[in-house]
Design a protein around this motif. Structure first.
Motif, PDB file in Angstrom:
ATOM      1  N   PRO A   1       0.796  -1.237   0.000  1.00 46.93           N
ATOM      2  CA  PRO A   1       0.000   0.000   0.000  1.00 46.93           C
ATOM      3  C   PRO A   1       0.828   1.287   0.000  1.00 46.93           C
ATOM      4  N   ASP A   2       2.122   1.186   0.320  1.00 44.93           N
ATOM      5  CA  ASP A   2       2.951   2.389   0.419  1.00 44.93           C
ATOM      6  C   ASP A   2       3.712   2.717  -0.862  1.00 44.93           C
ATOM      7  N   ILE A   3       3.409   2.024  -1.976  1.00 46.00           N
ATOM      8  CA  ILE A   3       4.138   2.322  -3.216  1.00 46.00           C
ATOM      9  C   ILE A   3       3.716   3.683  -3.760  1.00 46.00           C
ATOM     10  N   PRO A   4       4.565   4.287  -4.614  1.00 44.61           N
ATOM     11  CA  PRO A   4       4.220   5.599  -5.212  1.00 44.61           C
ATOM     12  C   PRO A   4       2.948   5.508  -6.054  1.00 44.61           C
ATOM     13  N   THR A   5       2.416   6.653  -6.437  1.00 40.41           N
ATOM     14  CA  THR A   5       1.200   6.688  -7.243  1.00 40.41           C
ATOM     15  C   THR A   5       1.458   6.152  -8.642  1.00 40.41           C
ATOM     16  N   PHE A   6       0.387   5.768  -9.301  1.00 39.46           N
ATOM     17  CA  PHE A   6       0.493   5.271 -10.674  1.00 39.46           C
ATOM     18  C   PHE A   6       1.102   6.336 -11.577  1.00 39.46           C
ATOM     19  N   GLU A   7       0.662   7.573 -11.395  1.00 37.14           N
ATOM     20  CA  GLU A   7       1.141   8.680 -12.236  1.00 37.14           C
ATOM     21  C   GLU A   7       2.641   8.865 -12.103  1.00 37.14           C
ATOM     22  N   SER A   8       3.160   8.812 -10.878  1.00 35.97           N
ATOM     23  CA  SER A   8       4.597   9.046 -10.674  1.00 35.97           C
ATOM     24  C   SER A   8       5.441   7.902 -11.225  1.00 35.97           C
ATOM     25  N   LEU A   9       4.902   6.702 -11.228  1.00 36.20           N
ATOM     26  CA  LEU A   9       5.641   5.559 -11.771  1.00 36.20           C
ATOM     27  C   LEU A   9       5.593   5.521 -13.294  1.00 36.20           C
ATOM     28  N   THR A  10       4.568   6.113 -13.876  1.00 33.49           N
ATOM     29  CA  THR A  10       4.392   6.068 -15.331  1.00 33.49           C
ATOM     30  C   THR A  10       5.421   6.901 -16.073  1.00 33.49           C
ATOM     31  N   PHE A  11       5.782   8.044 -15.517  1.00 32.32           N
ATOM     32  CA  PHE A  11       6.648   8.984 -16.236  1.00 32.32           C
ATOM     33  C   PHE A  11       8.059   9.045 -15.649  1.00 32.32           C
ATOM     34  N   LYS A  12       9.018   9.144 -16.559  1.00 31.80           N
ATOM     35  CA  LYS A  12      10.371   9.492 -16.122  1.00 31.80           C
ATOM     36  C   LYS A  12      10.405  10.963 -15.754  1.00 31.80           C
ATOM     37  N   ASN A  13       9.670  11.740 -16.563  1.00 29.63           N
ATOM     38  CA  ASN A  13       9.564  13.179 -16.314  1.00 29.63           C
ATOM     39  C   ASN A  13       8.139  13.598 -16.647  1.00 29.63           C
ATOM     40  N   ARG A  14       7.388  13.967 -15.633  1.00 27.01           N
ATOM     41  CA  ARG A  14       5.976  14.295 -15.836  1.00 27.01           C
ATOM     42  C   ARG A  14       5.820  15.529 -16.718  1.00 27.01           C
ATOM     43  N   THR A  15       6.743  16.469 -16.608  1.00 22.90           N
ATOM     44  CA  THR A  15       6.650  17.718 -17.381  1.00 22.90           C
ATOM     45  C   THR A  15       6.793  17.451 -18.873  1.00 22.90           C
ATOM     46  N   THR A  16       7.797  16.636 -19.223  1.00 18.83           N
ATOM     47  CA  THR A  16       8.028  16.341 -20.650  1.00 18.83           C
ATOM     48  C   THR A  16       7.098  15.241 -21.155  1.00 18.83           C
ATOM     49  N   GLY A  17       6.504  14.485 -20.222  1.00 22.73           N
ATOM     50  CA  GLY A  17       5.601  13.401 -20.629  1.00 22.73           C
ATOM     51  C   GLY A  17       6.321  12.158 -21.097  1.00 22.73           C
ATOM     52  N   LEU A  18       7.630  12.032 -20.759  1.00 22.05           N
ATOM     53  CA  LEU A  18       8.406  10.867 -21.189  1.00 22.05           C
ATOM     54  C   LEU A  18       8.011   9.641 -20.363  1.00 22.05           C
ATOM     55  N   ILE A  19       7.530   8.605 -21.044  1.00 20.04           N
ATOM     56  CA  ILE A  19       7.059   7.387 -20.387  1.00 20.04           C
ATOM     57  C   ILE A  19       8.245   6.545 -19.922  1.00 20.04           C
ATOM     58  N   ASP A  20       8.137   5.999 -18.725  1.00 18.76           N
ATOM     59  CA  ASP A  20       9.196   5.143 -18.182  1.00 18.76           C
ATOM     60  C   ASP A  20       8.939   3.692 -18.605  1.00 18.76           C
ATOM     61  N   THR A  21       9.560   3.286 -19.696  1.00 22.25           N
ATOM     62  CA  THR A  21       9.354   1.932 -20.222  1.00 22.25           C
ATOM     63  C   THR A  21      10.108   0.866 -19.426  1.00 22.25           C
ATOM     64  N   SER A  22      10.910   1.280 -18.458  1.00 22.10           N
ATOM     65  CA  SER A  22      11.597   0.307 -17.623  1.00 22.10           C
ATOM     66  C   SER A  22      10.665  -0.250 -16.543  1.00 22.10           C
ATOM     67  N   TRP A  23       9.565   0.445 -16.279  1.00 18.88           N
ATOM     68  CA  TRP A  23       8.590  -0.054 -15.299  1.00 18.88           C
ATOM     69  C   TRP A  23       7.866  -1.229 -15.933  1.00 18.88           C
ATOM     70  N   SER A  24       7.860  -2.362 -15.259  1.00 20.29           N
ATOM     71  CA  SER A  24       7.316  -3.595 -15.836  1.00 20.29           C
ATOM     72  C   SER A  24       5.848  -3.459 -16.225  1.00 20.29           C
ATOM     73  N   ALA A  25       5.070  -2.688 -15.464  1.00 22.51           N
ATOM     74  CA  ALA A  25       3.655  -2.517 -15.785  1.00 22.51           C
ATOM     75  C   ALA A  25       3.465  -1.872 -17.151  1.00 22.51           C
ATOM     76  N   ILE A  26       4.398  -1.021 -17.552  1.00 24.42           N
ATOM     77  CA  ILE A  26       4.352  -0.390 -18.874  1.00 24.42           C
ATOM     78  C   ILE A  26       4.987  -1.301 -19.913  1.00 24.42           C
ATOM     79  N   GLN A  27       6.110  -1.883 -19.565  1.00 26.24           N
ATOM     80  CA  GLN A  27       6.906  -2.660 -20.508  1.00 26.24           C
ATOM     81  C   GLN A  27       6.178  -3.899 -21.020  1.00 26.24           C
ATOM     82  N   ILE A  28       5.410  -4.559 -20.167  1.00 21.72           N
ATOM     83  CA  ILE A  28       4.683  -5.770 -20.571  1.00 21.72           C
ATOM     84  C   ILE A  28       3.717  -5.490 -21.714  1.00 21.72           C
TER      85      ILE A  28
END
Length: 399
Positions: free
Chosen positions: A255-282
């Motif tokens: 329950p203490d993991i970061p929010t979905f939004e913070s894990l999705t982006f490498k940089n929220r401002t630029t909108g760069l998606i973090d493809t290293s996160w398994s939830a995105i990469q799969i």
């Protein structure tokens, strides 16, 4: 007088010979009692279903006088072989009965109906459904084989639902737990892997499912090395919805993991998606499929829609049964829609006469996600989805 006195001692050996015969008879009797005791003890250790099945065979076949159909008149080894043969025939009859019931799916399939089954009573009919597999194991019939078909992915796509639905089919035997052989336990060897499999008779298919295989780089080569003819099934789902479902599962455990939004982006401002996160990469299905096509032709891989598995389970199961070369036994008569969970459930699961839905870990309520983040993800996945549609020849309608 002298003659009679000379013959008198000759009568003494008679009682001794009788005594010897008596000892021989007593020993024989004791040995017979011991043998009967051992046989009786052996019979008592046999499981109830086997004895019941044998007794039923005796009644049906008009068996004459001996236990389990007159085998008492045969030598012990022949009697055992005869019993084994009759019980195997009984097993095959029950399998045919299961197929007929599954194809008919009559009133007894309705939730809570508790209808009677041939060879069983209404309330306990579920045990009869599980008898073929149980008897096969107890009698040592059938054999453990390496799987001819494997559900290789994807995580949170609907693989558990598909496997549970398929296990209703009498010609499908599957491992319940995920073996994780081709990604985590490969060093244990194929003998270890085979031993995990259920026993199957001729004509039955052995299956397993481990969703992480689809994203494991070494898995395609390893499965091909086991058997180039292995049939592969991939359950795919809208990658955005799948990622949120993946996150929801992790959140329930941590329950203490970061929010979905913070894990999705490498940089929220630029909108760069973090493809290293398994939830995105799969969810980049096209990338993973390229690796599988190096070892398997596209025609040997079936792609099941996770969305249609919910909206039209019988339709998707029809495609799967055709792909596996099975008779279409699982139909819409086997399902009902559970409004609480929001997906279909079985009217009667394998080995049970009761309705069955997947556990509480399935169908969790997703957290609210910022719609801007959802749109960014849709834009990110769109080109990969288009490529995946082209590679598979199927439009899954995610865009």
């Amino acid at each position: 007088m002298a003659g009679s006195s000379a013959t008198a001692p000759a009568a003494e050996p008679l009682p001794r010979s009788i005594f010897k015969k008596f000892l021989v008879m007593l020993c024989s009797l004791l040995m017979s009692l011991y043998v009967f005791y051992c046989l009786a003890d052996r019979c008592q250790t046999l499981p109830g279903p086997i004895i019941a099945a044998g007794a039923a065979s005796e009644e049906e076949e008009g068996g004459g006088g001996g236990y389990l159909g007159g085998s008492a008149e045969l030598p012990p080894w022949q009697a055992a072989a005869a019993r084994r043969k009759r019980l195997l025939q009984r097993l095959k009859q029950q399998q045919r009965r299961r197929r007929q019931e599954a194809a008919g799916a009559g009133p007894e399939m309705m939730p809570g109906a508790g209808g009677s089954r041939p060879g069983g009573s209404g309330g306990g009919g579920g045990s009869a459904a599980g008898t073929p597999g149980t008897l096969t194991s107890l009698l040592g019939e059938g054999s453990k084989r390496l799987p001819q078909a494997v559900i290789i992915g994807v995580k949170k796509g609907g693989t558990r639902a598909l496997l549970e639905f398929l296990r209703v089919h009498p010609d499908v035997r599957a491992v319940g737990a995920e073996p994780h052989f081709f990604d985590r336990n490969y060093e244990r060897g194929l003998a270890w892997y085979r031993d995990l499999m259920p026993r199957t008779l001729e004509g039955q298919i052995t299956m397993e499912k481990t969703p992480s295989y689809f994203v494991t780089k070494e898995a395609p080569a390893r499965i091909s090395s086991m058997s180039k003819g292995t049939k592969l099934i991939v359950v795919v789902r809208d990658p955005v919805t799948r990622a949120i479902s993946d996150y929801t599962q992790t959140l329930s455990k941590k329950p203490d993991i970061p929010t979905f939004e913070s894990l999705t982006f490498k940089n929220r401002t630029t909108g760069l998606i973090d493809t290293s996160w398994s939830a995105i990469q799969i969810g980049i299905y096209a990338k993973h499929l390229e690796n599988w096509l190096l070892y398997f032709p596209i025609g040997q891989i079936l792609f099941v829609s996770g969305e249609r598995l919910i909206s039209d389970p019988a339709g998707e199961l029809g495609r799967v049964q055709d792909f596996l070369g099975l008779k279409r036994i699982i139909t819409d008569k086997h399902f009902y829609f559970n409004k609480t969970k929001g997906f279909p459930c079985l009217k009667k699961a394998e080995g049970s006469s009761k309705p069955h839905c997947l556990g509480k870990t399935k169908g969790r309520t997703h957290p609210d996600i910022d719609q801007e983040v959802v749109q960014r993800l849709r834009d990110f996945y769109r080109p990969f989805n288009m490529k995946f549609y082209q590679m598979t020849g199927q439009d899954f309608g995610w865009d």
